[in-house]
Scaffold this active site. Structure first.
Site, PDB file in Angstrom:
ATOM      1  N   GLY A 136      22.972  16.978 -68.823  1.00 29.92           N
ATOM      2  CA  GLY A 136      21.924  16.172 -69.461  1.00 29.92           C
ATOM      3  C   GLY A 136      21.107  15.341 -68.497  1.00 29.92           C
ATOM      4  O   GLY A 136      20.391  15.869 -67.641  1.00 29.92           O
ATOM      5  N   LYS A 207      27.252  25.922 -68.046  1.00 27.03           N
ATOM      6  CA  LYS A 207      26.814  24.913 -67.067  1.00 27.03           C
ATOM      7  C   LYS A 207      27.569  25.074 -65.753  1.00 27.03           C
ATOM      8  O   LYS A 207      26.995  24.927 -64.673  1.00 27.03           O
ATOM      9  CB  LYS A 207      27.034  23.513 -67.635  1.00 27.03           C
TER      10      LYS A 207
HETATM   11  N1  HSE Z   1      25.566  20.590 -76.491  1.00 27.18           N
HETATM   12  C1  HSE Z   1      25.461  20.104 -75.164  1.00 27.18           C
HETATM   13  C2  HSE Z   1      26.509  19.016 -74.931  1.00 27.18           C
HETATM   14  C3  HSE Z   1      24.085  19.556 -74.933  1.00 27.18           C
HETATM   15  O1  HSE Z   1      27.058  18.525 -75.915  1.00 27.18           O
HETATM   16  O2  HSE Z   1      26.793  18.690 -73.788  1.00 27.18           O
HETATM   17  C4  HSE Z   1      23.829  19.143 -73.521  1.00 27.18           C
HETATM   18  O3  HSE Z   1      23.725  20.242 -72.695  1.00 27.18           O
END
Ligand code: HSE
Ligand code: NDP
Length: 430
Positions: A136, A207
């Site tokens: 994020g 990720k």
């Molecule tokens: N769904 C993802 C999370 C959003 O909860 O981390 C951020 O990439």
């Protein structure tokens, strides 16, 4: 003043509306930083009539984001639709083919097609930027690719999914159940369109695959990630972990060794007192270990509108300023094809919870199985006594090989006194 950067935004959900709002509210400061305006000139979403609480006056609407990606007068296409293929992939491929810079928050797309997209973008000479795709609001891509560029990175790990961290934190804090807390995370805009991607560890694995590529200059290899989610983590395990001096966290861990690259996502017990154990709620944290810098710890909100829009905006600023860096730290055609290290080669300590019939000899059978596999025990807990019902027994091992642990657990699961499949959580000692 240089001419404005003309931006097209594909997808106006949680992140897309956040980006449009940020670019409007911070227009002046961004203009000063870039020496030019950052103008949203086109947008696309499915429903033109939806009130999104943003001002789209004078902005061109496209029903088809792929047409928008190649429309004249656009410098950058920001893909915020999501999904590893389909329309998101077409938007990105079309934009690159048309010579447009691309910004995306879509880790699923990058995990599956990152290497080819980077090659296509670099052949065309356009940036493909994705700061928002990992952790994020934490600028971890830039940190690894630029700030730590002088180091050989040996290991990178952390809490990469805000939804799971929120769920685990709230379950521990409030004793509420999994489903209720998941709904709350969805309402807050943290979860993926399909929240099983979050809770089953897939989003964190997406990720991690991207993070590994940037950290080690290797091709993105999502298939090589060992993935387990948090569905099997119960309130009982959270309470036992607390009693033993640990927190349970879903971690993504990648390490480069002589054998290749190890990538794994699974719940871990992390010792209280370590920085990661105290990262709570929607916060993410990433620890990078470089040969000269040592350990660097990054922390911030890992999901939600504001933090993600912040990361997208940083990519737009780079593009507006003309900053050019290789997509995954080294030119795409020079990315390593590193060998994946299988999970069976992993070594570490383990937490095991068994539900057993409370009668003499049960523990002797269990410990004999561990002895036969050369696994040594550090501690054992049995809290309840009830000859009529299954009771929990928790065992903590010293460091051992995953392959030995799997053999032992198969034998233990087959004992007639063991009434449920053993619950296993790896212990991570950073
Ligand atoms: N769904 C993802 C999370 C959003 O909860 O981390 C951020 O990439
Ligand atoms: P949302 O589901 O909130 O938004 C998706 C948007 O895409 C909606 O506006 C939707 O339109 C639009 N869309 C869907 N299909 C089409 C289509 N065929 N044509 C045009 N538009 C379409 O998702 P998020 O904003 O949460 O996520 C977007 C991306 O960002 C994903 O890749 C996600 O993984 C990533 N991300 C999300 C984070 C978060 O915290 N939410 C954090 C980091 C990354 P409509 O509104 O009309 O339905």
């Amino acid at each position: 003043m240089a001419k404005p950067l003309n931006i097209a935004v594909a997808g106006l959900g949680t992140v897309g509306t956040g980006v449009v709002r940020l670019l409007a509210e911070n227009a002046k400061v961004l203009e000063r930083r870039c020496g030019r305006k950052l103008d949203v000139v086109a947008v696309s979403a499915r429903d033109k009539t939806k009130d999104r609480g943003i001002d789209l006056a004078g902005v061109r609407w496209f029903d088809d984001p792929v047409n928008m990606a190649k429309a004249p007068g656009i410098d950058v296409v920001v893909e915020l639709i999501g999904g590893s293929g389909g329309v998101a992939r077409s938007v990105v491929e079309t934009a690159i083919k048309a010579g447009r810079a691309v910004v995306t928050a879509n880790k699923a797309l990058l995990a599956h097609h990152g290497t080819e997209l980077a090659m296509a973008a670099e052949r065309k000479g356009v940036p493909l930027a994705f700061e928002a795709a990992v952790a994020g609001g934490i600028p971890i891509i830039k940190a690894l690719r630029e700030g730590l560029a002088g180091n050989r990175v040996r290991r990178v790990y952390g809490i990469l999914n805000g939804t799971c961290n929120y769920i685990l934190t709230e379950m521990r804090r409030t004793g509420r159940d999994f489903e209720e807390v998941l709904e709350e995370a969805q309402d807050k805009g943290y979860a993926e369109a399909d929240p099983s991607f979050d809770v089953d560890g897939i989003d964190a694995a997406h990720k991690l695959a991207v993070l590994s590529a940037v950290a080690f200059g290797a091709r993105v290899n999502f298939k090589a990630v060992h993935v387990e989610g948090i569905r099997h983590v119960t309130a009982m395990d959270i309470a036992f972990a607390d009693e033993l001096g640990f927190r349970i966290k879903l971690l993504g861990l990648a390490a480069r060794t002589d054998a290749g690259i190890e990538q794994r996502v699974h719940p871990c017990l992390v010792r209280l007192g370590t920085p990661i154990a105290h990262v709570e709620g929607v916060f993410n944290a990433v620890v990078a270990e470089g040969d000269f810098v040592g350990q660097a710890v990054f922390q911030g909100r890992g999901a939600g509108q504001g933090p993600t829009a912040s990361a997208v905006a940083s990519d737009l600023v780079d593009i507006a300023r003309g900053v050019r860096v290789p997509t995954f730290s080294v030119p795409a055609k020079a990315l390593d094809r590193a060998r994946p290290v299988p999970m069976t080669r992993h070594t570490g300590a383990y937490y095991i919870r068994l539900m057993v019939t409370d009668r003499p000899g049960v523990i002797a059978d269990v410990t004999a199985t561990f002895r036969d596999q050369n696994i040594s025990l550090e501690s054992m807990l049995q809290r309840a006594r009830d000859p009529k019902e299954a009771v929990p027994v928790v065992l903590v091992t010293h460091e051992t090989r995953e392959s030995s642990m799997r053999r032992a657990l198969a034998k233990i699961a087959a004992l007639d006194t063991v009434q449920e499949p053993p619950r296993v959580i790896r212990i991570e000692e950073p």
